[in-house]
Scaffold this motif. Structure first.
Motif, short mmCIF file in Angstrom:
data_model
loop_
_atom_site.label_atom_id
_atom_site.label_comp_id
_atom_site.label_asym_id
_atom_site.label_seq_id
_atom_site.Cartn_x
_atom_site.Cartn_y
_atom_site.Cartn_z
N PHE A 165 0.83 -1.20 0.00
CA PHE A 165 0.00 0.00 0.00
C PHE A 165 0.87 1.26 0.00
N VAL A 166 1.92 1.25 0.84
CA VAL A 166 2.79 2.42 0.94
C VAL A 166 3.60 2.59 -0.34
N LYS A 167 4.06 1.48 -0.92
CA LYS A 167 4.86 1.55 -2.15
C LYS A 167 4.07 2.18 -3.29
N GLN A 168 2.80 1.81 -3.40
CA GLN A 168 2.00 2.33 -4.52
C GLN A 168 1.64 3.82 -4.36
N LEU A 169 1.90 4.37 -3.17
CA LEU A 169 1.67 5.80 -2.98
C LEU A 169 2.69 6.65 -3.72
N GLY A 170 3.85 6.06 -4.02
CA GLY A 170 4.90 6.80 -4.74
C GLY A 170 5.50 7.88 -3.87
N GLU A 171 5.66 9.07 -4.44
CA GLU A 171 6.28 10.19 -3.73
C GLU A 171 5.48 10.60 -2.49
N ALA A 172 4.14 10.46 -2.56
CA ALA A 172 3.29 10.84 -1.43
C ALA A 172 3.54 9.97 -0.20
N GLY A 173 4.14 8.78 -0.42
CA GLY A 173 4.39 7.87 0.70
C GLY A 173 5.75 8.02 1.32
N ASN A 174 6.58 8.89 0.78
CA ASN A 174 7.94 9.08 1.32
C ASN A 174 7.90 9.99 2.55
N VAL A 175 7.31 9.45 3.59
CA VAL A 175 7.15 10.20 4.84
C VAL A 175 7.63 9.32 5.99
N LEU A 176 8.41 9.92 6.88
CA LEU A 176 8.99 9.17 8.00
C LEU A 176 7.94 8.41 8.81
N GLU A 177 6.84 9.09 9.12
CA GLU A 177 5.83 8.48 9.99
C GLU A 177 5.24 7.21 9.39
N ILE A 178 5.03 7.22 8.07
CA ILE A 178 4.43 6.05 7.42
C ILE A 178 5.38 4.85 7.48
N TRP A 179 6.63 5.08 7.08
CA TRP A 179 7.61 3.98 7.08
C TRP A 179 7.96 3.58 8.51
N GLY A 180 7.96 4.52 9.41
CA GLY A 180 8.19 4.19 10.82
C GLY A 180 7.10 3.30 11.38
N SER A 181 5.84 3.56 10.97
CA SER A 181 4.72 2.72 11.39
C SER A 181 4.91 1.29 10.87
N LEU A 182 5.38 1.17 9.62
CA LEU A 182 5.65 -0.17 9.05
C LEU A 182 6.75 -0.89 9.81
N LEU A 183 7.78 -0.17 10.19
CA LEU A 183 8.88 -0.77 10.91
C LEU A 183 8.40 -1.30 12.27
N GLY A 184 7.51 -0.53 12.92
CA GLY A 184 6.94 -1.00 14.20
C GLY A 184 6.13 -2.27 14.00
N ALA A 185 5.39 -2.37 12.89
CA ALA A 185 4.60 -3.57 12.60
C ALA A 185 5.52 -4.76 12.34
N CYS A 186 6.64 -4.50 11.68
CA CYS A 186 7.61 -5.58 11.41
C CYS A 186 8.14 -6.17 12.71
N ARG A 187 8.44 -5.30 13.68
CA ARG A 187 8.93 -5.81 14.97
C ARG A 187 7.85 -6.60 15.70
N LEU A 188 6.59 -6.06 15.65
CA LEU A 188 5.49 -6.68 16.37
C LEU A 188 5.21 -8.09 15.87
N HIS A 189 5.34 -8.26 14.55
CA HIS A 189 4.98 -9.56 13.94
C HIS A 189 6.18 -10.34 13.43
N GLY A 190 7.38 -9.93 13.78
CA GLY A 190 8.59 -10.70 13.49
C GLY A 190 9.01 -10.73 12.04
#
Length: 822
Positions: free
Chosen positions: A691-716
């Motif tokens: 979902f974030v990748k298909q946003l393109g330039e609009a998705g290049n925001v720290l908060e969005i990728w940071g949220s994904l990183l938190g999900a990666c830790r939560l679910h291994g």
């Protein structure tokens, strides 16, 4: 009288003869030569009648020439000329004529009418000094002045003293010359009483005006229609519909001459509208026998003043349909104001077209009102079109357009217009400065704010509420200590409600909770009554302290002040209770609200979301739409966040799709972040990543990728976490991402990959990154204590660590081995 004894016997005015007067004896003789002899068959007109006729025809120069031919003019003839000047709107010439007579050798005696007429000229020209001199003359020359002279003195002093300045601060006990004249009168007619009542109303002594009116009635003086016109404003200011109703009943009892008088009808409507009884005002309007434009204007204005906007517009339409009614600028201004407050663009366009059709030339004041109307209807571009087409503009036009830009979030355009305004030769005034300070606050631009402040100081400009604007501007620009300096520099006794509110809001916005509450207490100690803005400003300060008791006390204060149902206060209460963990209290405040708007609904939805009550948030979101209130972009952030915290992914995704499709709201970074977080929380991490990748330039925001990183830790998801971490490192220049480095380090630590943990920590040390230390707090006896790991800033840090060491030693001494019962 003592008050006039200091004036000289001659008037301090020039005594030169006007150029059109005959200046020599030859000219006077020539007039006699060309005058035809009286016809024996016709009655010879008197000099007085000839003078009066010339004055009535407006031929004052001929009247003056005729007067100058008279060797010894009588008092009556002199009075005719003075009255002629006044009737032809030439009061200065009347005073000059009186002055010449006074200084001449003709020996003309003056009577009551001479002084009365000349005093009227002084009243019209607001010439207090000359009026006092004439007062001296009549004291010396008239042994027993008539009532007409006294009435003229009352009128002169009340008219001239109205020009003194701020009458509400005038020291009447020493300098009320009007009252002194009134006290010296042995006999007073209704005119004297009317003048005195009018003077009290003019000087904002409304209670005294009402008392004087009652005294007049007790004295046996029958009031005239003017008496009611004069006293109505006093009753409207004193308040109390019952007294006003009795007064109007007395008026009706006086007969048709009173109740049908157009001025009385208009004044009665105004009084009732001021008292908020627009229904009774309409009854007076409907029972009128005659009508004029002023009566229609007063009734329409009464509706607008009492926020009965639809009724005001309906009455305007009736006025248009009534052929006898002549609409003037005031009528159109009232209608334009009503449409502005209704914020209905279609109606605004129709009214604009009607005004253009009915007025050949649109006055500047009407065009200014049209600019305001379109601005309030969220059509600021149309406002600017009207502004650009104006042939003539005044300073109000510029200020209106500048304020329209600033109020509609177009601060840069407003600033550019200020620059153009100065180039056109218009000086910046207090209204322009207010717009400039508001623009600086909105843009958080301290340079513009400082320049505006400097301009105020250089030009000595002061206006009501200036301190509040400056405090608010500096606070929003991050310069809270400058706000504090301005606040403390001012006189404590002169601080108005807006100044206190601005300082409290500034402290709250900067997290200076203790200062905010201290200022709030000082405000109460100075007996300055808090309003809705005060409570809405101080309530958010309860959240950082985590003290629900303070919030409850403020809630109680809002109930006592009848402000708990105010939309701003109630929204702040809902937010405060939600953030303090008391969601039931927040829900109770919301339920009891008689009126709700999108902000209130959004705050409640956000509260439900924070407490994991996603189903209730969804239910409220749907009921909001059923109530006819459309959600805005922030409402969607609240509901998507609620869905995210409650695991309602499918419902959240459906709402996200409807946002753009059904509500035409373009998703922002916050909405994208909510969706990514929503998917990541339930383990759909890969889907969130796509979902974030298909946003393109609009998705290049720290908060969005940071949220994904938190999900990666939560679910291994270690591998995906590394990919996302790499993306974050590429975005490092955007800002401090120490928190995300720690998150990546924790992912590696969960996998016991200590090599990568050390590698990430080393990178943080090399780049000087440091995660902000979290803190905790505890409320003990109403005092909040904060503490953090390895905190050395606490004033009692030594004792705290000493106690901790003691506890640690005690814990070691305790035998934790399991006991076996025999």
């Amino acid at each position: 009288m003592a008050m006039a004894s200091t004036s000289s016997s001659s008037l301090p005015i020039p005594l030169s003869t006007p150029s059109h007067e005959p200046s020599n004896k030859t000219q006077k003789a020539s007039i006699f030569k060309i005058s035809p002899p009286p016809s024996p068959s016709l009655k010879t007109p008197s000099i007085r009648s000839r003078l009066s006729k010339l004055c009535q025809e407006g031929q004052l120069h001929l009247a003056r020439q005729l007067f100058d031919t008279l060797p010894r003019p009588t008092t009556v003839i002199c009075n005719s000329v003075i009255i002629g000047f006044i009737c032809n709107n030439l009061p200065f010439e009347a005073i000059l004529f009186y002055s010449k007579l006074k200084s001449s050798s003709l020996g003309t005696k003056f009577d009551s009418y001479t002084y009365s007429s000349t005093l009227k000229a002084c009243a019209e020209t607001r010439s207090l000094k000359i009026g006092k001199a004439i007062h001296c003359h009549l004291i010396r020359c008239l042994s027993n002045p008539s009532r007409i002279v006294y009435n003229s003195l009352l009128n002169m002093y009340s008219s001239c003293l109205s020009n003194v300045g701020c009458l509400s601060y005038f020291d009447y006990s020493k300098y009320d010359l009007v009252h002194k004249v009134f006290d010296t009168m042995r006999k007073r007619d209704v005119v004297a009483w009317n003048t005195m009542v009018s003077w009290y109303v003019k000087t904002e002594r409304h209670v005294e005006a009402v008392k004087l009116f009652r005294m007049m009635m007790k004295t046996g003086i029958k009031p005239s229609p003017v008496s009611f016109v004069n006293v109505f404003p006093a009753f409207s200011s004193v308040g109390g519909f019952k007294n006003a109703d009795v007064l109007y009943g007395m008026l009706v009892k006086m007969g048709s001459e009173y109740v049908n008088d157009l001025f009385v009808v208009s004044s009665a409507i105004f009084m009732l509208a001021e008292l908020g009884r627009v229904d009774f005002a309409r009854k007076v309007f409907d029972h009128r026998v005659e009508e004029n434009t002023e009566i229609w204007n007063t009734m329409i204005g009464g509706y607008v003043q009492n926020n009965c906007l639809v009724e005001g517009i309906d009455l305007f339409v009736q006025a248009v349909e009534t052929e006898q009614t002549v609409l003037d600028d005031v009528t159109f201004l009232s209608a334009l104001t009503a449409v502005s407050l209704l914020q209905c663009l279609d109606l605004a366009q129709q009214l604009h077209a009607f005004v253009i059709k009915n007025l050949e030339v649109l006055p500047v004041i009407i065009l200014n009102a049209i600019i305001v109307m379109y601005s309030r209807c969220n059509s600021v571009h149309t406002s600017f079109e009207v502004f650009e087409k104006m042939v003539e503009r005044d300073v109000v036009s510029w200020n209106t357009m500048i304020s329209a830009f600033v109020q509609n979030g177009m601060d840069d355009e407003g600033l550019m217009l200020v620059y153009e305004m100065q180039n056109q030769g218009f000086a910046i005034d207090s209204v322009t400065v207010t717009a400039l300070l508001s623009a600086a606050s909105n843009l958080r631009n301290q340079e513009i704010g400082k320049q505006t402040h400097a301009y105020l100081l250089r030009h000595g400009i002061r206006f009501e509420g200036m301190g509040g604007y400056l405090i608010d501007m500096y606070a929003k620009c991050g310069l809270i200590r400058l706000s504090q300096q301005i606040f403390e520099r001012g006189n404590v006794e002169n601080r108005d409600q807006a100044t206190w509110n601005a300082m409290i809001a500034g402290y709250t916005q900067h997290g200076l909770v203790e200062e905010a509450f201290v200022t709030f207490r000082q405000m109460l100690e100075k007996n300055v009554m808090p309003n809705a803005v005060t409570l809405a400003s101080i309530l958010p300060a309860c959240n950082p302290v985590g003290s629900i008791d303070l919030g409850k006390q403020l809630h109680g204060a809002s109930i006592r002040l009848l402000l708990d149902t105010n939309i701003f206060v109630s929204t702040s209460l809902i937010d405060m209770y939600s953030k303090s963990g008391a969601i039931n209290y927040a829900e109770s405040v919301f339920t009891k609200l008689p009126e709700k708007n999108s902000v209130t609904y959004t705050t409640m939805i956000l509260g439900y979301g924070q407490h994991g009550m996603g189903e209730r948030a969804l239910s409220l979101f749907h009921s909001m739409q059923k109530s006819g209130i459309e959600p805005d972009a922030i409402t969607f952030v609240a509901i998507l966040s609620a869905c995210s915290h409650s695991g309602l992914v499918d419902e959240g995704l459906q709402i996200f799709k409807s946002m753009e499709k059904d509500f035409k709201i373009q998703p922002s970074t916050l909405h994208h972040c909510c969706v990514a977080d929503m998917l990541g929380r339930v383990g759909r991490v890969v889907e969130a990543y796509e979902f974030v990748k298909q946003l393109g330039e609009a998705g290049n925001v720290l908060e969005i990728w940071g949220s994904l990183l938190g999900a990666c830790r939560l679910h291994g998801h270690v591998e995906l976490g590394e990919v996302i971490a790499k993306k974050l490192l590429e975005m490092e220049k955007v800002g401090n991402i120490a928190g995300y480095h720690v998150l990546l380090s924790n992912i590696y630590a969960d996998e016991r990959n200590w090599v990568n943990v050390d590698k990430v920590r080393k990178q943080m040390r090399e780049k000087g990154l440091q995660k902000k230390v979290g803190s905790s707090w505890i409320d003990i006896g109403g005092s909040v204590a904060r503490f953090a790991s390895k905190d050395q800033d606490h004033p009692k840090a030594d004792k705290i660590y000493e106690m901790l060491e003691g506890l640690a030693m005690e814990m070691k001494k305790v035998d934790h081995s399991p006991r076996i019962n025999p």
